[in-house]
Design a protein around this motif. Structure first.
Motif, PDB file in Angstrom:
ATOM      1  N   TYR A 299       0.803  -1.222   0.000  1.00  0.00           N
ATOM      2  CA  TYR A 299       0.000   0.000   0.000  1.00  0.00           C
ATOM      3  C   TYR A 299       0.838   1.275   0.000  1.00  0.00           C
ATOM      4  N   SER A 356       1.252   1.208  -5.236  1.00  0.00           N
ATOM      5  CA  SER A 356       0.510   1.938  -4.208  1.00  0.00           C
ATOM      6  C   SER A 356      -0.518   2.885  -4.816  1.00  0.00           C
ATOM      7  N   HIS A 358      -2.423   2.267  -7.202  1.00  0.00           N
ATOM      8  CA  HIS A 358      -3.613   1.478  -7.496  1.00  0.00           C
ATOM      9  C   HIS A 358      -4.280   0.948  -6.226  1.00  0.00           C
ATOM     10  N   THR A 359      -3.487   0.464  -5.260  1.00  0.00           N
ATOM     11  CA  THR A 359      -4.067  -0.137  -4.066  1.00  0.00           C
ATOM     12  C   THR A 359      -4.489   0.897  -3.031  1.00  0.00           C
ATOM     13  N   GLN A 360      -3.629   1.888  -2.784  1.00  0.00           N
ATOM     14  CA  GLN A 360      -3.915   2.876  -1.748  1.00  0.00           C
ATOM     15  C   GLN A 360      -4.831   3.976  -2.259  1.00  0.00           C
ATOM     16  N   GLY A 363      -7.823   2.159  -4.482  1.00  0.00           N
ATOM     17  CA  GLY A 363      -8.643   1.209  -3.728  1.00  0.00           C
ATOM     18  C   GLY A 363      -8.868  -0.111  -4.439  1.00  0.00           C
ATOM     19  N   GLN A 365      -8.636  -3.935  -5.194  1.00  0.00           N
ATOM     20  CA  GLN A 365      -8.404  -5.129  -4.406  1.00  0.00           C
ATOM     21  C   GLN A 365      -7.359  -6.025  -5.080  1.00  0.00           C
ATOM     22  N   ASN A 400     -12.777   7.826  -7.572  1.00  0.00           N
ATOM     23  CA  ASN A 400     -13.423   8.305  -6.347  1.00  0.00           C
ATOM     24  C   ASN A 400     -12.853   9.685  -6.033  1.00  0.00           C
TER      25      ASN A 400
END
Length: 438
Positions: A299, A356, A358-360, A363, A365, A400
């Motif tokens: 992350y 990070s 993409h994941t942090q 969001g 999964q 988002n």
């Protein structure tokens, strides 16, 4: 005879639809029951609500946080890898616990008597740091307090769940398994019945033909219809059929050739043999170990790092120490040599990718790109990881933007000209060449 066969066919079709409808209804009822119980695949069933002490919402949040971050090493009322947590808020104050969870190494280095004793009592095995907020840590402690004194049973992950929750979960699992088993049996019976009906119809048709052949009052047309045979030789010699078959074969060969050329350099499905037989199904699936526990930079880094041997030893200094595979970790540590893991997911150097981001930020999964990693005994490359695959994701994934002032003007400009289209990564320039190639 034709009228008889037609009526029989209608009855067979009606019977098939009735049985299929019954199986579908049973599956729908089972799914509805699972939905009402609030159990999702891979989720935690039967979360124990607040039983005393602390806010109910905080305790519920603490339950999820505990299962995501702590169950690998801790249980509330029994020792696992680390000490039992029952009474922890009485032994230590919340501010101390917050500092300990965030950075245990710093607390130990400060000379704190309790921390140093704990460190020495557990073989100088240091707990990893967790990037949790003060409120999240407080929620975990509230949940721990609510579970103190309850009997626990092993849940396969070593942490334990309450006996009441285990009973409820077993009941749900048994109900779901029974419903699934009933549906499978019903489908098998349905297939057998259909096979029997088809065989019966063929026998009846042949008997009717034999009866009609014995009649003397049939005219020439009736006899011709009764004795007609399909002209396989004429079908084989048909120029149109040969042309169609030739065209289909040519198109199939052309398609296979194009696919083989397009697949040059692709490694989807690549599944190398690793130096240690590590099972993601056991660790991430059955034991619910959070991905970030081993891949610590998932992350916050450009790439998700391969875990070092000391992370493995956080658990395996006490668990399965005699396993032949675990002994390979011991040998690597003794020789001061890293474990030679084989990289599975490789991107070309010409493409920039930030994990990070993409994941942090996004969001995303883990399973979106890596597939059902929690079910893999041996990890393989699930997704194509081609440029087209990435671009399609950028075109379809909405951003988002809530609470981020950076996007306010961009969203306004986008909605002004494309109000019916969601604001996606592509809308923010996510498909421009320079985003990944520079």
């Amino acid at each position: 005879m034709n009228s008889f066969l037609s009526r029989t066919s209608y009855w067979v079709l009606a019977l098939f639809l009735a049985l299929a409808g019954s199986a579908t209804a049973q599956d729908a009822t089972s799914a509805a029951t699972v939905s009402q119980q609030g159990v999702t695949p891979g989720g935690a069933a039967g979360a124990n609500p607040a039983t005393g002490g602390g806010d109910a919402a905080a305790i519920q949040a603490g339950d999820a946080l505990f299962k995501a971050n702590c169950t690998q090493c801790h249980a509330v009322n029994e020792k696992v890898v680390g000490p039992a947590l029952a009474g922890i808020t009485k032994r230590r104050q919340i501010p101390w616990l917050v500092k300990w969870v965030k950075n245990p190494a710093k607390v130990i280095a400060s000379g704190d008597e309790y921390a140093v004793k704990l460190f020495n009592d557990y073989g100088k095995q240091q707990m990893p740091s967790f990037a949790l907020s003060d409120q999240e840590i407080t929620s975990i402690m509230a949940w721990v307090t609510s579970q103190e004194g309850q009997k626990t049973v092993a849940d396969g992950g070593g942490a334990g769940v309450t006996k009441e929750n285990q009973t409820a979960t077993d009941g749900q699992d048994g109900s779901g398994a029974g419903a699934g088993k009933y549906a499978d049996v019903l489908l098998i019976v349905l297939v057998v019945v259909l096979i029997v009906l088809v065989v019966t119809l063929v026998i009846i048709a042949n008997l009717m033909k034999d009866v009609l052949r014995g009649r003397k009052d049939l005219d020439g047309r009736d006899v011709e219809i009764l004795e007609q045979r399909f002209d396989w030789a004429g079908l084989y010699k048909s120029t149109a059929l040969r042309g169609i078959v030739g065209a289909v074969v040519a198109l199939a060969l052309l398609y296979a050739g194009v696919q083989s050329v397009m697949a040059v350099g692709l490694t989807q499905g690549y599944q190398p043999t690793q130096p240690i037989a590590f099972s993601h199904k056991l660790h991430a699936g059955e034991n619910n170990i959070n991905c970030a526990y081993c891949h610590t930079s998932v992350y916050k880094g450009k790439s998700a790092n391969i875990p070092s041997a000391n992370i493995c030893m956080n658990c395996h200094s006490q668990i399965k120490t005699e396993s032949p595979e675990i002994k390979k970790i011991y040998r690597a540590i003794e020789r001061k040599q890293p474990i030679q893991w084989v990289r599975v997911h490789n991107l070309p150097d010409l493409a920039y990718f930030n994990h990070s981001q993409h994941t942090q930020v996004g969001g995303i999964q883990c399973q979106t790109c890596h597939g059902p990693i929690q079910n893999m005994e041996v990890v393989y490359q699930y997704s194509a990881l081609t440029m087209g695959w990435c671009i399609n994701c950028h075109r379809e994934t909405p951003l988002n933007t809530k609470g981020n002032a950076y996007y306010d003007n961009l969203v306004k400009l986008h909605d002004k000209s494309n109000n019916a289209v969601p604001f996606t990564v592509s809308s923010n320039g996510g498909t421009e060449c320079s985003k990944c190639h520079y």
